[in-house]
Design an enzyme around this catalytic site. Structure first.
Site, mmCIF file in Angstrom:
data_model
loop_
_atom_site.group_PDB
_atom_site.id
_atom_site.type_symbol
_atom_site.label_atom_id
_atom_site.label_comp_id
_atom_site.label_asym_id
_atom_site.label_seq_id
_atom_site.Cartn_x
_atom_site.Cartn_y
_atom_site.Cartn_z
ATOM 1 N N GLU A 275 1.478 17.990 44.372
ATOM 2 C CA GLU A 275 2.128 19.255 44.740
ATOM 3 C C GLU A 275 2.132 19.480 46.245
ATOM 4 O O GLU A 275 3.020 20.152 46.771
ATOM 5 C CB GLU A 275 1.428 20.445 44.048
ATOM 6 C CG GLU A 275 1.857 20.621 42.604
ATOM 7 C CD GLU A 275 1.457 21.959 42.016
ATOM 8 O OE1 GLU A 275 0.525 22.602 42.533
ATOM 9 O OE2 GLU A 275 2.074 22.352 41.010
ATOM 10 N N HIS A 296 -7.454 -3.140 30.848
ATOM 11 C CA HIS A 296 -6.870 -3.863 29.706
ATOM 12 C C HIS A 296 -5.460 -3.364 29.371
ATOM 13 O O HIS A 296 -4.924 -3.689 28.322
ATOM 14 C CB HIS A 296 -7.798 -3.738 28.493
ATOM 15 C CG HIS A 296 -9.163 -4.293 28.769
ATOM 16 N ND1 HIS A 296 -9.497 -5.604 28.542
ATOM 17 C CD2 HIS A 296 -10.253 -3.720 29.330
ATOM 18 C CE1 HIS A 296 -10.750 -5.810 28.923
ATOM 19 N NE2 HIS A 296 -11.235 -4.670 29.408
ATOM 20 N N LYS A 408 11.551 25.806 35.955
ATOM 21 C CA LYS A 408 11.139 27.148 35.518
ATOM 22 C C LYS A 408 12.332 28.076 35.364
ATOM 23 O O LYS A 408 12.428 28.835 34.403
ATOM 24 C CB LYS A 408 10.142 27.754 36.517
ATOM 25 C CG LYS A 408 8.738 27.212 36.384
ATOM 26 C CD LYS A 408 7.804 28.015 37.261
ATOM 27 C CE LYS A 408 6.433 27.362 37.350
ATOM 28 N NZ LYS A 408 5.599 27.956 38.383
HETATM 29 O O1 PA5 Z 1 -1.529 24.984 43.212
HETATM 30 C C1 PA5 Z 1 -0.794 25.862 42.798
HETATM 31 O O2 PA5 Z 1 -0.551 26.859 43.478
HETATM 32 C C2 PA5 Z 1 -0.186 25.813 41.406
HETATM 33 O O3 PA5 Z 1 -0.272 24.567 40.863
HETATM 34 C C3 PA5 Z 1 -0.872 26.808 40.507
HETATM 35 O O4 PA5 Z 1 -2.254 26.554 40.500
HETATM 36 C C4 PA5 Z 1 -0.367 26.790 39.066
HETATM 37 O O5 PA5 Z 1 1.018 26.777 39.045
HETATM 38 C C5 PA5 Z 1 -0.877 28.006 38.304
HETATM 39 O O6 PA5 Z 1 -0.458 29.175 38.940
HETATM 40 P P1 PA5 Z 1 -1.000 30.608 38.521
HETATM 41 O O7 PA5 Z 1 -2.451 30.664 38.867
HETATM 42 O O8 PA5 Z 1 -0.218 31.598 39.329
HETATM 43 O O9 PA5 Z 1 -0.791 30.752 37.033
#
Ligand code: PA5
Length: 418
Positions: A275, A296, A408
């Site tokens: 990310e 393996h 999304k």
């Molecule tokens: O690192 C990030 O910001 C994202 O991956 C969030 O952790 C993830 O999308 C979950 O988001 P939220 O805590 O708003 O549900």
């Protein structure tokens, strides 16, 4: 401190590494200070901000109460709201502490029904962890778990609910309206960087993990890496190496270890780098190898397939477990193992793998002293900082994730969300 040894670097790569290191010292200097342009995402850079003594006391007291009252604790959260806590809990949870059950990380009715089944007949608490409380998985799981609490506890159901949310969010409002316990999700940290805050630390504490040790490990890593020069800074070295490999066409990084206790740490590490770095048409794709088992399966490709992967091994120095193989008198042709400890057999497999793989591509080998709370803290802070540096060298913003919006938008449309 975390030690880094690099195998399989030829003279040309060594010379090029020296250039990458010289050219990017400004990236390290800026990150050590913390860049103004990322001020709203750097709450993790100083561990004291969200994990000082007062915060830890609140976490410890709340966790002690949950441990007294609950047989199970449901962590509702996905991605950064789940992965750090789960990494540590699945590796080193203390015996006799509540069973930690995960929700809010799937939309599968099968998985959710299994999760509810695990709770049957148990006293339980839930912690809904969500930064802005718009994510579908935690929101939908929170609903079904509120129903389960109501069925079990009736009017007292609300007393079993904690929410880890940001001030002023709809989750905060829900807590005020219903009397749930509210604790802070740091406003100035994105999910994947929140290990050293209520997000990661409360569930760890419920699982009996010494969160002061986790934070001490992170703080020690922070103190070293925010002051060390480019020549002695292991996080910087790793960030430079990653970028060097990437430029040479090794576009996948495999984090490998011979210790299955790291299984969920892989999830955390994968999210952190995917990310943070995978954007603007760039980025190293993070993959993981759970050895020896996956030697393996993917082992064949790694050694003999297309040369696009470099590897980063995670090793633990100290022997923490022992199991010796004895000869039972049967002719099974495994006599060469007589009297050997699995610790040494596993290490032999590790050394052989690094040697074999590094004949084809460079391998980074990280060694930590022990697999314990303190070293998990070090690993979290180390990789977060290294990731910040690596993104800086690559020229991408580490702290946003615009790419996840595309699916999304379509999903919410299909579900009829306004
Ligand atoms: O690192 C990030 O910001 C994202 O991956 C969030 O952790 C993830 O999308 C979950 O988001 P939220 O805590 O708003 O549900």
């Amino acid at each position: 401190m975390i030690n880094l040894e690099v195998k399989g670097l030829n003279e040309t790569l060594k010379e090029e590494l020296a250039v990458v290191r010289t050219e990017n010292t400004d990236v390290l200097e800026r990150a050590q200070k913390g860049e103004e342009k990322y001020a709203d995402s750097l709450g993790w850079l100083d561990t004291e901000e969200w994990a000082d003594d007062a915060a830890l006391k609140v976490i410890e007291d709340l966790a002690a109460r949950i441990r007294r009252e609950a047989q199970a604790f449901v962590l509702i959260g996905v991605g950064g709201s789940n992965n750090a806590a789960r990494s540590v809990i699945e590796a080193i949870q203390l015996a006799g502490t509540p069973e930690i059950i995960y929700a809010g990380n799937t939309l599968s009715p099968n998985a959710l029904n299994k999760m509810l089944k695990q709770l049957e007949g148990k006293d339980f608490w839930i912690d809904c962890i969500a930064k802005n409380f718009e994510t579908l998985e935690p929101g939908s799981s929170f609903r079904i778990l509120r129903k389960a609490l109501k069925e079990r506890y009736g009017d007292q159901a609300n007393e079993h609910v904690i929410c880890t949310g940001t001030r002023g969010s709809s989750l905060d409002q829900l807590c005020q309206d219903n009397g749930y316990i509210f604790i802070d999700f740091p406003l100035n940290i994105g999910g994947r960087f929140t290990a050293m805050s209520n997000v990661g630390l409360l569930p760890m504490a419920v699982a009996g993990i010494d969160v002061r040790e986790v934070v001490r490990g992170a703080r020690d890593a922070q103190t070293a890496l925010r002051t060390q020069s480019p020549d002695e800074n292991t996080a910087y070295e790793y960030a430079c190496l990653r970028n060097l490999y990437y430029r040479h066409g090794w576009k996948l990084e495999m984090l490998s270890s011979f210790e299955p206790q790291f299984r969920h740490f892989y999830y955390w590490w994968t999210q952190l780098f995917a990310e943070s770095e995978g954007k603007d048409g760039k980025g190293i794709f993070p993959v993981t190898g759970e050895f020896t088992e996956q030697l393996h399966s993917i082992g064949q490709y790694i050694q003999d397939g297309e040369n696009m992967i470099f590897e980063t091994f995670l090793d633990v120095k100290e022997q923490q477990d022992s199991l010796v193989i004895e000869n039972d008198g049967l002719k099974d042709h495994f006599d060469y193992l007589d009297g050997k400890d699995f610790f040494d057999i596993n290490k032999a497999a590790f050394h052989a793998t690094v040697t074999a793989h590094s004949t084809k591509f460079p391998c980074n080998v990280f060694t930590i002293g022990r697999l314990d709370a303190y070293h998990f803290g070090q690993l979290f802070w180390f990789f977060q900082f290294a990731c910040y540096l690596s993104c800086g060298i690559m020229g991408v913003n580490p702290f946003d994730q615009p790419g996840v919006e595309a699916y999304k938008v379509r999903m919410f449309k299909e579900l009829g969300k306004e």
